[in-house]
Design an enzyme around this catalytic site. Structure first.
Site, short mmCIF file in Angstrom:
data_model
loop_
_atom_site.label_atom_id
_atom_site.label_comp_id
_atom_site.label_asym_id
_atom_site.label_seq_id
_atom_site.Cartn_x
_atom_site.Cartn_y
_atom_site.Cartn_z
N HIS A 184 0.80 -1.23 0.00
CA HIS A 184 0.00 0.00 0.00
C HIS A 184 0.84 1.29 0.00
O HIS A 184 0.79 2.09 -0.94
CB HIS A 184 -0.89 0.03 1.25
CG HIS A 184 -1.74 -1.17 1.46
ND1 HIS A 184 -2.91 -1.39 0.74
CD2 HIS A 184 -1.62 -2.23 2.30
CE1 HIS A 184 -3.46 -2.51 1.15
NE2 HIS A 184 -2.70 -3.04 2.09
C1 BDR Z 1 -3.03 0.71 5.35
O1 BDR Z 1 -3.23 0.20 6.65
C2 BDR Z 1 -2.03 -0.26 7.20
O2 BDR Z 1 -2.20 -1.55 7.70
C3 BDR Z 1 -0.98 -0.19 6.12
O3 BDR Z 1 0.25 0.21 6.66
C4 BDR Z 1 -1.54 0.83 5.17
O4 BDR Z 1 -1.14 2.13 5.51
C5 BDR Z 1 -3.71 -0.21 4.35
O5 BDR Z 1 -5.07 -0.27 4.62
#
Ligand code: BDR
Ligand code: CA
Length: 313
Positions: free
Chosen positions: A243
């Protein structure tokens, strides 16, 4: 063009770690003024420790790291150890940091930096819940107009949510903070699940990180290996989404991403859909556009950039 000045606001998190490494490996494109930590994936004491572990892994112990808000504005903290492990950085075995946390609160650092730098010259890059940014905006409304842009990872529309059926984790943890940021008037670039679910760490891409055969390359392979187990099982996909590096990759190569400039608002009332990013993708309302909401990514180009830059560390 001089490098773009940024503040990374983060809750590491393996994918946050990769986003930070990409920024620190790219000084010709990005100048990291500081890293501000927030509670999110794991509590604040761990996110502010993990950020320093990552700076040292990058060989950049001089980067300033600040601890910020330890809980959301109006709700209890929700964490994600089920994805990231107990430390938030499970996977590699990395040493405790030797570099100190900076004195002072992350929110004060954000305010002071925006006041000190020329208007329109600092970009905020939130990779976690938006608590620090919203708190800074509430405490010092004069800084809002000085932000060049906010490029953030959060939300989802066509992909729905990953922590509830309709909400993505970063927005869900602090919807009030997200609401403040999305209404702030600052130009927003949003990397939602619609993009990040196309940035999958397949075996081939993981192997490419490992083949760098450097401490950073091996650690990134081990980190992505770790959180992959959870996401592969959940989605049945050939790899887990990476992400947060979409944010720092955008600063280097915006042409990797496509999206629409649309209205995006945050659900803050309904418990059922709390934290949903209500994105007017089809432009069916007359609500004013406030965000460049991304939907497409050149995933091969993204992983090529990442691997090439990580090789420098
Ligand atoms: C986001 O949530 C976190 O778990 C990850 O680091 C990312 O920023 C994805 O939904
Ligand atoms: Ca994150």
């Amino acid at each position: 063009m001089p490098p773009r000045k940024i503040i990374i606001d983060t809750d590491p998190g393996q994918d946050d770690a990769v986003a930070i490494l990409l920024a620190l490996a790219s000084p010709e494109d990005i100048e990291v003024l500081g890293i501000t930590c927030v509670a999110g994936n794991v509590p604040l004491d761990l996110t502010s420790k993990n950020a320093r572990i990552v700076c040292e892994l990058a060989g950049k112990p001089q980067v300033r790291v600040f601890a910020g808000c330890d809980r959301p504005l109006g709700r209890d903290l929700v964490t994600a150890e089920h994805v990231h492990g107990k430390t938030g950085l499970d996977g590699p075995d990395l040493p405790d940091p030797g570099m100190p946390l900076q004195d002072g609160h992350a929110v004060e650092f954000i305010i002071d930096t925006l006041r000190a730098e020329p208007a329109g010259s600092v970009t905020l890059c939130p990779l976690g819940p938006l608590t620090n940014i919203a708190t800074a905006f509430e405490k010092a409304p004069d800084i809002v107009a000085k932000v060049q842009e906010i490029v953030l990872m959060g939300g989802g529309y066509f992909e729905g949510g990953n922590i509830t059926p309709t909400a993505e984790f970063n927005i869900y943890v602090d919807p009030q903070a997200a609401d403040i940021v999305f209404r702030s008037g600052v130009p927003l670039v949003v990397m939602p699940l619609d993009v990040t679910h196309k940035a999958l760490v397949t075996k081939r891409r993981n192997d490419a990180f490992r083949a760098l055969n450097t401490p950073a390359g091996i650690a990134v392979a081990q980190m992505t290996d770790f959180f992959e187990r959870f996401d592969k099982e959940k989605y049945g996909s050939e790899g887990a989404p990476l992400h947060d590096p979409c944010v720092t990759a955008y600063l280097i190569k915006p042409e990797l991403f496509t999206g629409r400039h649309i209205n995006v608002e945050i659900e803050v009332t309904s418990e059922l859909t709390m934290g949903m990013t209500v994105a007017d993708w089809w432009r069916v309302t007359d609500r004013a556009p406030n965000a460049m909401f991304m939907g497409g990514i050149d995933a091969d180009g993204f992983f090529a950039l990442l691997t090439e830059r990580l090789a420098r560390l």
